[in-house]
Design a protein around this motif. Sequence first.
Motif, short mmCIF file in Angstrom:
data_model
loop_
_atom_site.label_atom_id
_atom_site.label_comp_id
_atom_site.label_asym_id
_atom_site.label_seq_id
_atom_site.Cartn_x
_atom_site.Cartn_y
_atom_site.Cartn_z
N ASN A 302 -3.19 5.10 -4.78
CA ASN A 302 -2.51 5.05 -3.48
C ASN A 302 -1.54 3.88 -3.37
OD1 ASN A 302 -4.74 6.46 -0.89
ND2 ASN A 302 -3.62 7.42 -2.56
N ASN A 303 -0.84 3.57 -4.46
CA ASN A 303 0.17 2.52 -4.45
C ASN A 303 1.56 3.13 -4.49
OD1 ASN A 303 -1.64 0.00 -4.91
ND2 ASN A 303 -2.27 1.44 -6.49
N LEU A 304 2.55 2.35 -4.06
CA LEU A 304 3.95 2.74 -4.13
C LEU A 304 4.67 1.81 -5.10
CD1 LEU A 304 6.55 4.19 -3.15
CD2 LEU A 304 6.65 2.51 -1.28
N PHE A 305 5.36 2.41 -6.06
CA PHE A 305 6.14 1.66 -7.04
C PHE A 305 7.63 1.91 -6.76
CE2 PHE A 305 2.00 2.38 -8.71
CZ PHE A 305 1.68 1.25 -9.43
N ASN A 330 -0.53 7.96 -6.95
CA ASN A 330 0.49 6.94 -6.71
C ASN A 330 1.86 7.60 -6.53
OD1 ASN A 330 -1.06 4.31 -7.23
ND2 ASN A 330 -1.52 5.52 -9.06
N ALA A 331 2.72 6.92 -5.77
CA ALA A 331 4.09 7.39 -5.55
C ALA A 331 5.06 6.42 -6.21
CB ALA A 331 4.38 7.49 -4.06
N VAL A 332 6.15 6.97 -6.76
CA VAL A 332 7.19 6.17 -7.41
C VAL A 332 8.52 6.55 -6.81
CG1 VAL A 332 8.31 5.56 -9.59
CG2 VAL A 332 5.86 6.15 -9.56
N ARG A 333 9.32 5.54 -6.45
CA ARG A 333 10.67 5.76 -5.97
C ARG A 333 11.59 4.95 -6.89
NH1 ARG A 333 12.72 9.82 -3.32
NH2 ARG A 333 10.78 9.81 -2.07
N ALA A 334 12.37 5.65 -7.71
CA ALA A 334 13.16 4.99 -8.75
C ALA A 334 14.62 5.41 -8.70
CB ALA A 334 12.59 5.32 -10.13
N VAL A 335 15.50 4.51 -9.13
CA VAL A 335 16.93 4.81 -9.21
C VAL A 335 17.19 5.70 -10.43
CG1 VAL A 335 17.63 2.68 -8.07
CG2 VAL A 335 17.34 2.71 -10.56
N ASP A 336 18.40 6.27 -10.47
CA ASP A 336 18.82 7.02 -11.64
C ASP A 336 18.76 6.12 -12.87
OD1 ASP A 336 19.30 9.20 -10.05
OD2 ASP A 336 21.47 8.89 -9.93
N ARG A 392 -8.71 6.58 1.47
CA ARG A 392 -7.89 7.25 0.46
C ARG A 392 -6.96 8.25 1.15
NH1 ARG A 392 -10.50 10.22 -4.85
NH2 ARG A 392 -8.55 10.62 -6.00
N HIS A 393 -5.65 8.11 0.90
CA HIS A 393 -4.67 8.99 1.52
C HIS A 393 -4.26 10.10 0.55
CE1 HIS A 393 -4.12 5.61 4.35
NE2 HIS A 393 -3.67 6.54 5.17
N PRO A 394 -3.96 11.27 1.08
CA PRO A 394 -3.39 12.31 0.23
C PRO A 394 -2.03 11.87 -0.29
CG PRO A 394 -3.22 12.92 2.55
CD PRO A 394 -4.06 11.68 2.50
N LEU A 395 -1.67 12.35 -1.45
CA LEU A 395 -0.48 11.87 -2.14
C LEU A 395 0.79 11.91 -1.28
CD1 LEU A 395 0.72 10.67 -4.66
CD2 LEU A 395 0.79 12.95 -5.68
N PRO A 396 1.07 12.96 -0.51
CA PRO A 396 2.31 12.97 0.28
C PRO A 396 2.39 11.84 1.31
CG PRO A 396 1.43 15.19 0.08
CD PRO A 396 0.37 14.27 -0.44
N ALA A 397 1.25 11.30 1.72
CA ALA A 397 1.24 10.26 2.74
C ALA A 397 1.40 8.86 2.16
CB ALA A 397 -0.06 10.33 3.54
N VAL A 398 1.27 8.71 0.84
CA VAL A 398 1.20 7.38 0.25
C VAL A 398 2.48 6.58 0.50
CG1 VAL A 398 1.08 6.11 -1.93
CG2 VAL A 398 -0.51 7.99 -1.48
N GLU A 399 3.63 7.14 0.18
CA GLU A 399 4.87 6.37 0.33
C GLU A 399 5.11 5.94 1.77
OE1 GLU A 399 9.66 6.39 -0.66
OE2 GLU A 399 8.39 8.00 -1.46
N PRO A 400 5.06 6.82 2.76
CA PRO A 400 5.32 6.35 4.12
C PRO A 400 4.29 5.36 4.65
CG PRO A 400 4.69 8.67 4.12
CD PRO A 400 4.95 8.29 2.70
N VAL A 401 3.02 5.54 4.33
CA VAL A 401 2.02 4.63 4.89
C VAL A 401 2.10 3.26 4.23
CG1 VAL A 401 0.03 5.15 3.38
CG2 VAL A 401 -0.34 4.53 5.77
N VAL A 402 2.38 3.21 2.94
CA VAL A 402 2.50 1.91 2.27
C VAL A 402 3.76 1.19 2.74
CG1 VAL A 402 2.83 0.76 0.04
CG2 VAL A 402 1.11 2.56 0.28
#
Length: 413
Positions: A302-305, A330-336, A392-402
């Motif tokens: 449940n981390n955001l990278f 876990n959620a990942v937000r990455a550049v091109d 523990r959050h469901p995967l779709p909620a991880v990025e906004p909640v973190v």
Amino acid sequence: MAAPLTAVGATTAQARPEDPARETLRAGDGWGSAGAGTTGGADAAGDMVFTVTTKAELISALERAGDEPVIITVRGTIDMNTGPDGAALTCEDYADPAWDLEAYLEEYDPAHYDGDPEGPLEDARDRSHQAQLNSIQLDLPSNLTLIGEDDARLIGVSLILRGENIIVRNLELTGMENCFPQRNQDGWVSEGFDVVGLIGAKNVWLDHLTIDGPYRAGEPKETIFGDVVHRVDGLLDITNQADLVTVSWSTIRNGSTSVLIGNSDSKPEDEGKLRVTFHHNRFENLAERAPRVRYGAVHVYNNLFVIPDAEHFVYSWGVGVNSKLWIEDNAVRAVDGVAPAELVHAWGGTEVHIGATRFNGQDVDPLAAYNEVAVDALVEYPGPAPTLYGHRHPLPAVEPVVRAKAGAHGLSR
């Protein structure tokens, strides 16, 4: 000598259910809740509850602490890079009389010098380095809660935890850049300049922290002799048989060699220790080590990278010798320019579990992607699976909640 300090009176120090300074790590909330659990200074008597606003007061409160429970609340901003009079210190204030940067660069230029430096100039650098480290480093005792009030900050600091049952919460922590990095066979290093270091510590809860390094996305890195100059060591290092640690709801950002668990391939005594849980943290703009693990049983869920700089990025999850990494949800937000396969790197380890992962909004399998391009494939770590979870959050909620709640000053969010 540290300044005199007055404790909070017994009347004002009465525990309240809503008082975060008295809060303990809940049962089942990660590895830090195992064993004896982590209560920090929750049971502190009235004369062992302090509010500090200056470096001198903070040092005095830590000196007053023994093995009995203590609570220290930081109010406002405390700059550790200051002298006894509160004035800011410069590199010249720390420099040994024999220190000469130009002579050091000439002496240890890799064009004609090989190996680790030795001799009078290196000795002068080491004395200068140690003088600066002595000024900024704080050793936290056992049975302590160190907590920030509102927007509290410790800047230019190195927090070292060696004891047991320690809680650090709701603080913005910025490391001090070393004026005297060493040029050795590995490049430029700043040994000991960790923002937070757990050295053999046990039962630790790090919560709602912002741990900030010096490497901003898109900015050029300082180089000498073609190597990046590391003026901060790790942002969070957990080593030397440290054990039973939960790191939650924190932001760790702008690092190079960032989060290290286990500091040597040849420390079999670490086996069975280094048990760490990371949950609901925001790892942002970290070049590598988020985390890198040797020996430890480490749970990352449940981390955001956030990866904003493809040129700066190397990898996130380092699979080291005898590591037991269980990574999931876990959620990942990455550049091109950053691909799922790059999230993983093998450092002598052979197995890892990587469960559900969302990469830029799409479900991906980082382990399969890594194995498609790796020379030596990693195999699935069979467990045992972790059993100690906080919420523990469901995967779709991880990025906004973190994004909404991780980091310092977020206890009330």
